[in-house]
Scaffold this active site. Sequence first.
Site, mmCIF file in Angstrom:
data_model
loop_
_atom_site.group_PDB
_atom_site.id
_atom_site.type_symbol
_atom_site.label_atom_id
_atom_site.label_comp_id
_atom_site.label_asym_id
_atom_site.label_seq_id
_atom_site.Cartn_x
_atom_site.Cartn_y
_atom_site.Cartn_z
ATOM 1 N N GLU A 1 78.105 47.503 17.131
ATOM 2 C CA GLU A 1 78.682 47.928 18.084
ATOM 3 C C GLU A 1 78.883 49.459 18.570
ATOM 4 O O GLU A 1 78.984 50.645 17.593
ATOM 5 C CB GLU A 1 80.239 47.738 18.417
ATOM 6 C CG GLU A 1 80.650 46.489 18.848
ATOM 7 C CD GLU A 1 82.381 46.298 18.909
ATOM 8 O OE1 GLU A 1 83.111 47.512 18.973
ATOM 9 O OE2 GLU A 1 82.835 45.314 18.132
ATOM 10 N N GLU B 1 85.699 45.558 31.468
ATOM 11 C CA GLU B 1 86.111 43.809 31.146
ATOM 12 C C GLU B 1 87.920 44.436 31.234
ATOM 13 O O GLU B 1 88.387 45.231 30.906
ATOM 14 C CB GLU B 1 86.271 44.104 29.776
ATOM 15 C CG GLU B 1 84.991 43.204 29.219
ATOM 16 C CD GLU B 1 84.888 43.075 27.400
ATOM 17 O OE1 GLU B 1 85.525 41.326 27.031
ATOM 18 O OE2 GLU B 1 84.651 44.149 26.795
ATOM 19 N N LYS C 1 91.431 43.529 29.323
ATOM 20 C CA LYS C 1 91.232 44.665 27.921
ATOM 21 C C LYS C 1 92.261 44.815 28.161
ATOM 22 O O LYS C 1 93.158 45.474 29.069
ATOM 23 C CB LYS C 1 90.256 45.126 27.344
ATOM 24 C CG LYS C 1 89.294 44.090 27.207
ATOM 25 C CD LYS C 1 87.973 45.125 26.410
ATOM 26 C CE LYS C 1 88.334 44.662 24.789
ATOM 27 N NZ LYS C 1 87.583 45.527 23.933
ATOM 28 N N GLU D 1 89.402 51.285 27.717
ATOM 29 C CA GLU D 1 88.791 50.273 26.764
ATOM 30 C C GLU D 1 88.522 49.190 27.999
ATOM 31 O O GLU D 1 87.528 47.806 27.969
ATOM 32 C CB GLU D 1 90.409 49.276 26.595
ATOM 33 C CG GLU D 1 90.404 49.869 25.318
ATOM 34 C CD GLU D 1 89.556 49.688 24.300
ATOM 35 O OE1 GLU D 1 89.750 48.504 24.212
ATOM 36 O OE2 GLU D 1 89.212 50.259 23.442
#
Length: 478
Positions: free
Chosen positions: A263, A317, A320, A326
């Site tokens: 990641e 997203e 999250k 985030e």
Amino acid sequence: MTSFNYITSFFLFLTIFSLSDAGFIGINYGRIANDLPSPTSVVQLLKTQGINKVKLYDTEPTVLKALSGSNISVVVALPNELLSNASQSQSFANDWVKNNILAYYPSTQIETIAVGNEVFVDPNNTTMFLVPAMKNIHSALVNSSLDSNIKISSPIALSCLASSYPSSSGSFKPELIQPVITPMLDFLRSSGSYLMVNAYPYFAYEGNADVISLDYALFRENSGQVDSGNGLKYVSLMDAQLDAVYAAMSALKYDDLKMVVSETGWPSKGDESETGAGQDNAAAYNGNLVRRVLTGGGTPLRPKQDLEVYLFALFNENQKTGPTSEKNYGLFYPSEQKVYNIPLTVAGLAGWNGGKTQSTPTPSPSPSPVNNSGGDGGGTVSTSGVGHTWCVANGKLGVKKLQTGLDYACGEGGADCSQIQPGATCYDPNTIEAHATFAFNSYYQKKNRAMGTCDFGGAAFVVTQAPKFGKCQLSPGN
């Protein structure tokens, strides 16, 4: 600019003739959102973008079925919550492999199983289960004659390092070495696998923007920094981070192990307090990283080991938890429109100019410690509370919501949660609300009590009176 384009063209020329020797770019496909396109649409998007490697966080059947016959290589995951079962029962591991791997392989090209994710910072204290679970899953693959086709690994966070600056001083935390680091590296070596590392220069820059050059963090041209320990020159924070891990492995005599960046990414949007978050910087970081990887070459310490990287992430997203950043690591909106334009393939590099140039001077690059742990905001210092604020958990939201926030705070959020581990000062009272309060407050104080850092999806709120926490008094910060 002319010389820069000339150099870029030169590297592209080399790349065309040595692509097989370069690294690869894959992408993480996270699904913590309620507005994402169907898995079938996602597979088509990956194909149109030339992405042939994807990393998942589970073994969702609809996703694995959609990837069937796509010629896209897949990393799947056994989640942290299954580590205990997988470590203690070979039959559980056998069944998991049967239902989640054999049911889809080989039409779905599963190449690696990530057993757990950043387990060392998991607040549920699953570290002891990691290596036994990896071994049992591997044994299940052996029983199916797939151990040579599918590797086993586990992504680690940089917070597992005790020392990381300069890179040559890289070392693992002593309390992790004998119980888990050495056994895990032994397993990776014996099984012919590799170490997965989640590395985020953004976190290091965001917390130390006064001493780290933005150009150094974004792979832009800069004067560099010479490591006093090994004499090597670093011109990117990512290289420094990875070499700190290599140095830590070397100190334990595991120089032969390969590393894959499981990641890395940069948020395109953040709260006002999140220094560096934004589209220009995200485009520069990811675009320059792609160029760095696809033109070949390794780090200063391992120059012949090409970089292999999974970007985080495919989509923004919206569910999250944590700060705004985030939710905004995606290269694409759920509509499948690009958040910003960057190259993802060698062909796309031709028009890439390195990202928007910094308009104001930045400090000389001086990489600070690169692990993402930090802050002592959850400590036990007693104060009168005058003029201070604390972040506490909202117990009315239920265990699931608090646990999600707790996992983020102690994991990616970098809160110091060591004191709520079993036997530590603030372990009692052993309730999800008490532990979440400790973690939320640690994160909040680490972020200097900035607006928006005590939210966690509505699971926390600010108070002006020190909360009662058994024998542990929460610090209000500096």
